[in-house]
Design an enzyme around this catalytic site. Structure first.
Site, short mmCIF file in Angstrom:
data_model
loop_
_atom_site.label_atom_id
_atom_site.label_comp_id
_atom_site.label_asym_id
_atom_site.label_seq_id
_atom_site.Cartn_x
_atom_site.Cartn_y
_atom_site.Cartn_z
N HIS A 188 0.84 -1.19 0.00
CA HIS A 188 0.00 0.00 0.00
C HIS A 188 0.88 1.24 0.00
CE1 HIS A 188 -3.45 2.57 0.74
NE2 HIS A 188 -2.66 3.25 1.56
N ASP A 205 -15.69 2.45 7.53
CA ASP A 205 -14.58 3.28 7.09
C ASP A 205 -14.99 4.18 5.94
OD1 ASP A 205 -11.74 4.08 6.74
OD2 ASP A 205 -12.10 3.15 4.80
N ARG A 207 -15.09 12.70 7.22
CA ARG A 207 -13.83 13.41 7.55
C ARG A 207 -13.45 14.36 6.42
NH1 ARG A 207 -9.93 8.72 8.22
NH2 ARG A 207 -8.37 10.38 8.31
N SER A 256 -8.03 3.63 9.19
CA SER A 256 -8.76 3.59 7.93
C SER A 256 -8.04 2.71 6.91
CB SER A 256 -8.92 5.03 7.40
OG SER A 256 -9.43 5.01 6.10
N LYS A 271 -8.98 -1.54 5.69
CA LYS A 271 -9.16 -2.01 4.30
C LYS A 271 -8.16 -3.09 3.94
CE LYS A 271 -9.38 2.29 3.15
NZ LYS A 271 -9.57 3.65 2.61
#
Lengths: 445, 445
Positions: B82, B161, B168, B183, B187
């Site tokens: 990621h 989320d 947000r 968050s 995922k």
């Protein structure tokens, strides 16, 4: 206007411009800014505050969000008194008719009790038939006719404040001094006043128990009044014990009527006269404290104050006969006398405990939807510092049912403490705050 | 659960219990707590933070709010990478097929570009026919069949989320490290991973430009992975200039395919191999960095990596012919060469300016509703420190219309600076963070 950027700016501790803040509040009031963005903004304000200009802009935007009363054509002074709320605080019921009987307009918009604090509207509604929900046109007409109206807030009056207050209540953003100040002052300045007296409570039963916070709030509200051309004077008064003896709606209305007839417990009379004198000085009708006090004593002794209350009650659909015969007020089915548990001195009469006891008896509210039994409550005839003997009657519980008397007894047991030596409480009136500064009546030397 | 009391507690700097926070998040996800209360709570978290336990609870509640992928029956390692996002960052397009071609499952859920940063889904959708919206069942089947799927988030996956992130984004509560960490990790852990590699960007083009903040985020995410039995390794890489040469969706896809054929700009190749080596080590397939690098080189030289990409593209409905013939990718109608404006050294290639230039050319998004032209963008062949001569071609603009070439030229003029001496930028790979600590590759001595 890009709302997340405004929230971010406040979050980073920077001020919004006048146009930005005004547009944010008005767009929120119109439903164009969602609750969740305003909630985030208000929490950022909790942490980063609002400066003087922002607070003034917020109040002005709230005022601009709805319609106002307008008495500028009346050519007479228009003065109101606002209290931060407490237990046993029934000064409004005396001050409104008393000051109006002296030729000053008193357009008084009040609230209901919530939590441990009582509310003027609930006390008035203890009078059979008394109607507190009036239109702005009705309110205006009544003030023109008899110089006084005692009403609740309408939907047209500062709707932005109404909406924002409901949001603050559910998002833990109530305790922010500039927000409190702007909220109160927007409602008061919508009354078209020429002067306002504030009763800032300090001590354990106050919404803001610390004197410093109370002074800060007083200064903020004075500044907002001045910015709008309305002089404001604040007195800080004790709320570490109930004011007067009666706590509970009809019981308090009775005590207020007693004072209009020249009676009433000394602390209640002293605070009411002190606030009333400030109202008379602000109105320009009196030039000195002495003159103000003697005018008020005269209006009570001569019966004009009591007559004015009858006039107001009649105008608002209530049974004005209660003024000469308080037995026409709702009466509790059961009474129970409470005795001092020991020899000694009263060291504490805790107002929050008493307020919650009234709720437990069915005479108060935990949520705005609760209904209220006006007849129940307490009459507590002792104050901190008083000497008592074991078994001496010091209070009475008023309840709907015999079984509820026990709730009242337990409340008094928890609220009233007896010790070996007298304890010191808050000064009954500790500070006077005006635009020119703070007078501290408790300072030594 | 009385939500205002929970907001108040966090506002006062105190922690919520595991049960309270879990119930708050799950009730919010079910629509039982309104957005405005969650917004106030999130702003309180902005100021008061979440402790380690709260962050873990938040992530677990997010995970519990929806369904997960489950590959525990597969008996092979499942590793993902990621990235915090940047400009020119197309490593996922190489890593997914490269690592999958070495027998490791890569169930990669990616996002779209927003603001100056690009997104893997947009780059994949530059391939004609490529479908990124797949059901969880389709995704599972494809990973079982060919070891890799490259898909977008579905509504069933961590809905709490998704809902909280949207809130947000509109309430200025994005930049909070425990919220970002929970968050992302919710995922990623919903992918049923046995290992995760993070690419934390630092420098001016990063979402969190400061190295300290990046390290803090890396540590938070590593902690969350560990709490869930998933080892995590983070590399901090440079985003004070674009990664590689190509910036723009189809242009980046082409550059990724070039690398799968053994080409690609050196910085892009170095970062991709470094991340890939960590994936191979985490998977247990390789025992050393050397072995990992030689395995990756072998998979590229032997054509297996490129073939795996063809296989993935075909499985997801795309034109797998693009891998052998990148001219099948969307081509911009116009090209314009940009020349060095002076003799000297490149001192800056500002990624944010390049990212915003891609948006101006129609190849990026300001809001999630914007559509994207995959063909446009920039190829910038110089890096900070390179020596250039006035008039030397250093970049190419790809645009839809001749008139837009000027937008691209101005972007490059603002983004690329030429000075008299080479300036120092971020180290390409500056830190490696694992559960056991931080290795700083830039430390002296």
């Amino acid at each position: 206007m890009i709302v997340p950027r405004l929230i971010e700016r406040k979050r980073n501790g920077r001020a919004l411009t006048r146009d930005e803040l005004r547009e944010l509040v008005l767009a929120y009031s119109r439903g164009e800014v969602p609750d969740y963005q305003m909630a985030a903004f208000l929490m950022a304000v909790y942490f980063k505050g609002l400066d003087r200009d922002e607070m003034t802009t917020l109040m002005e935007a709230m005022l601009a969000s709805g319609s106002h009363l307008d008495f500028s054509h009346l050519q007479i002074a228009r003065v109101d008194k606002h209290s931060m709320g407490g237990v046993g605080d029934k000064t409004s019921l005396v001050l409104a008719p008393l000051i109006a009987s002296l030729g000053i307009a008193v357009p008084m918009i009040s609230g209901r009790g919530l939590g441990h604090t009582g509310g003027t509207l609930d006390k008035l509604e203890a009078i059979p038939g008394f109607r507190t929900q009036m239109t702005m046109a009705e309110t205006t007409r009544q003030v023109e006719d008899i110089g006084c109206a005692l009403v609740g807030q309408t939907a047209e009056l500062v709707p932005a404040d109404k909406k924002m207050y409901a949001l603050r209540d559910t998002t833990a953003t109530v305790e922010v001094i500039p927000l409190i100040a702007a909220s109160i002052m927007s409602k008061k300045l919508a009354e078209s006043l020429t002067g306002l007296v504030l009763d800032i409570k300090c001590g354990s039963g106050s919404f803001l128990p610390e004197t410093e916070k109370g002074l800060e709030l007083a200064k903020a509200m004075i500044q907002l009044g001045e910015s709008h051309g309305c002089p404001v004077v604040a007195l800080m008064t004790a709320m570490d014990r109930p004011l007067g003896h009666a706590c509970g709606n009809a019981l308090e209305t009775k005590e207020a009527i007693d004072m209009l007839h020249g009676g009433g417990p000394p602390d209640f009379v002293e605070v009411t006269f002190a606030l009333g004198a400030e109202m008379l000085l602000l109105s320009g009708v009196c030039r000195s404290m002495e003159e103000a006090h003697s005018e008020m004593r005269r209006a009570i002794a001569g019966g004009q104050a009591a007559e004015k209350f009858e006039e107001i009650i009649a105008a608002q659909g209530g049974d004005s006969g209660v003024v000469s015969d308080t037995s026409r007020l709702p009466q509790a089915a059961c009474e129970g006398v409470y005795e001092a548990p020991a020899d000694g001195f009263i060291t504490r009469v805790e107002p929050r405990a008493i307020g919650h006891g009234i709720i437990a008896l069915g005479g108060g509210r935990l949520t705005m939807e609760d209904t209220v039994d006006p007849s129940v409550g307490f009459v507590i005839t002792v104050k901190p510092g008083d000497k008592v003997a074991k078994g001496q009657p010091i209070a009475t519980v008023y309840a709907r049912r015999k079984s509820a008397l026990e709730i009242g007894r337990r409340t008094l047991q928890a609220a009233i403490a007896v010790g070996d030596a007298p304890a010191e409480g808050c000064a009954l009136i500790s500070h006077r705050v005006t635009a020119s500064g703070v007078e501290n009546f408790t300072a030594h030397g």
